[in-house]
Design an enzyme around this catalytic site. Structure first.
Site, PDB file in Angstrom:
ATOM      1  N   SER A   8       0.932  -1.255   0.110  1.00 52.24           N
ATOM      2  CA  SER A   8       0.044   0.252   0.114  1.00 52.24           C
ATOM      3  C   SER A   8       0.767   1.268  -0.055  1.00 52.24           C
ATOM      4  CB  SER A   8      -1.121  -0.032   1.155  1.00 52.24           C
ATOM      5  OG  SER A   8      -1.886  -1.086   1.044  1.00 52.24           O
TER       6      SER A   8
ATOM      7  N   LYS B 242      -9.813  -5.061  11.401  1.00 56.15           N
ATOM      8  CA  LYS B 242     -10.792  -4.689  10.632  1.00 56.15           C
ATOM      9  C   LYS B 242     -12.124  -4.433  11.493  1.00 56.15           C
ATOM     10  CE  LYS B 242      -8.990  -5.764   6.110  1.00 56.15           C
ATOM     11  NZ  LYS B 242      -9.321  -6.270   4.837  1.00 56.15           N
TER      12      LYS B 242
ATOM     13  N   ASN C  53     -11.999  -1.054   6.825  1.00 55.13           N
ATOM     14  CA  ASN C  53     -10.703  -0.989   6.344  1.00 55.13           C
ATOM     15  C   ASN C  53     -10.139   0.299   5.814  1.00 55.13           C
ATOM     16  OD1 ASN C  53     -12.135  -0.700   3.712  1.00 55.13           O
ATOM     17  ND2 ASN C  53     -10.284  -1.658   2.693  1.00 55.13           N
TER      18      ASN C  53
ATOM     19  N   ASP D 269     -13.183  -3.178   0.717  1.00 51.92           N
ATOM     20  CA  ASP D 269     -12.802  -4.188   0.097  1.00 51.92           C
ATOM     21  C   ASP D 269     -13.718  -5.134  -0.823  1.00 51.92           C
ATOM     22  OD1 ASP D 269     -10.493  -4.377   1.453  1.00 51.92           O
ATOM     23  OD2 ASP D 269     -10.918  -5.426   3.347  1.00 51.92           O
TER      24      ASP D 269
END
Length: 297
Positions: free
Chosen positions: A29, A78, A99, A114
């Site tokens: 990421s 999460k 998320n 997601d």
């Protein structure tokens, strides 16, 4: 919040976006988001922040205090960060996990990108037909998002897990979001699991198994030509699950498409801009390829 590409960066005015996970250093990421921030000339920087479970609420509070723009949240946080949010989007409420965090004038907003990211990736990679049979392995936050994505694709979903109640919860979520049929099979039910795998076009791994070289339960490793192994793990790019599938003539896909898809939706929430998806995909792909290269002595 913008800057010229030639300007030194980051600076004292640069604001942060972070990834909260335990572990977090494996993530791509930072590479893909920082490439996107640079491409769009945004004075933001994305950092991985390894956060043990007992510290996650303190870290979220600290990020708000230092005026962070946002955060991504990965395993195992999460579900636990839900209670730290002031507002949950409809998507986060549906998935039951967060998320993406975004600090705004209305407080801390918790979202989930997601399911949208995975649905986009599955459509691009597989062009699935309504009623197509899937085996979904996992009962955690990633599996919840996968259940929503598969439900929206009107799939027939077999949820595989170790615990009956947890697997039933995932199956109910798939049914609620449009799945044409759902059933639950436990990992210990070898014959039923083998039959479910044989009937499916795609087996989707929504667990972290494979990140450290672990195999999945044996029936999930026995795909045949015409079937698809779809792994939400993206590093390593070739997990034992994918390697076994390809060795037996099945096809395989890792989780990079989902990573980029969910990242793009998060980016758009934080910045109010259309995400430069091609830039994000190129950066993530280059970083993943570099990681697969053997280390020089």
């Amino acid at each position: 919040m913008t800057f010229e590409a030639s300007t030194a960066w980051p600076t004292a005015s640069t604001r942060i976006v972070v990834l909260l996970g335990w572990p977090a250093r494996h993530s791509l990421s930072p590479e893909l988001h920082n490439a996107a921030f640079r491409a769009d000339g945004l004075d933001l920087v994305y950092l991985a922040v390894p956060t043990p479970p007992q510290a996650v609420h303190d870290v979220v509070a600290a990020l708000g205090a230092v005026e962070a723009v946002g955060a991504n949240v990965t395993v195992p946080h999460k579900r636990s960060v839900v209670e730290a949010c002031d507002v949950l989007t409809a998507e986060a409420q549906l998935v039951g996990a967060v998320n993406t965090l975004h600090w705004t004038e209305d407080g801390l907003i918790g979202d989930n990108t997601d399911a949208r990211g995975l649905g986009e990736a599955l459509t691009a990679d597989l062009s699935p037909a309504p009623g197509e049979r899937w085996v979904l392995f996992g009962t955690g936050g990633a599996a919840r998002a996968a259940a929503v994505a598969l439900g929206r694709l009107a799939g027939a979903v077999t949820v595989v897990g170790r615990r009956q109640a947890a697997a039933e919860e995932i199956a109910e979520l798939a049914a609620r979001t449009g799945a044409s049929d759902v059933e639950v099979v436990l990992t210990e039910q070898g014959e039923r699991l083998s039959a479910a795998v044989a009937a499916a076009r795609t087996v989707l791994n929504a667990t972290p198994l494979g990140m450290g070289g672990e195999a999945l339960p044996a029936p999930l490793m026995e795909l045949r030509p015409g079937q698809v192994a779809y792994d939400l793990v993206y590093d390593p790019a070739e997990t034992p699950f994918l390697a076994a599938a390809r060795a037996r003539g099945a096809s395989g896909h890792h989780g990079l498409g989902m990573l980029v898809g969910q990242a793009a939706v998060s980016y758009e929430r934080w910045t109010g801009r259309s995400a430069p998806r091609a830039t994000m995909l190129a950066a993530a792909t280059a970083a993943l390829v570099a990681r697969q290269q053997p280390e020089r002595p």
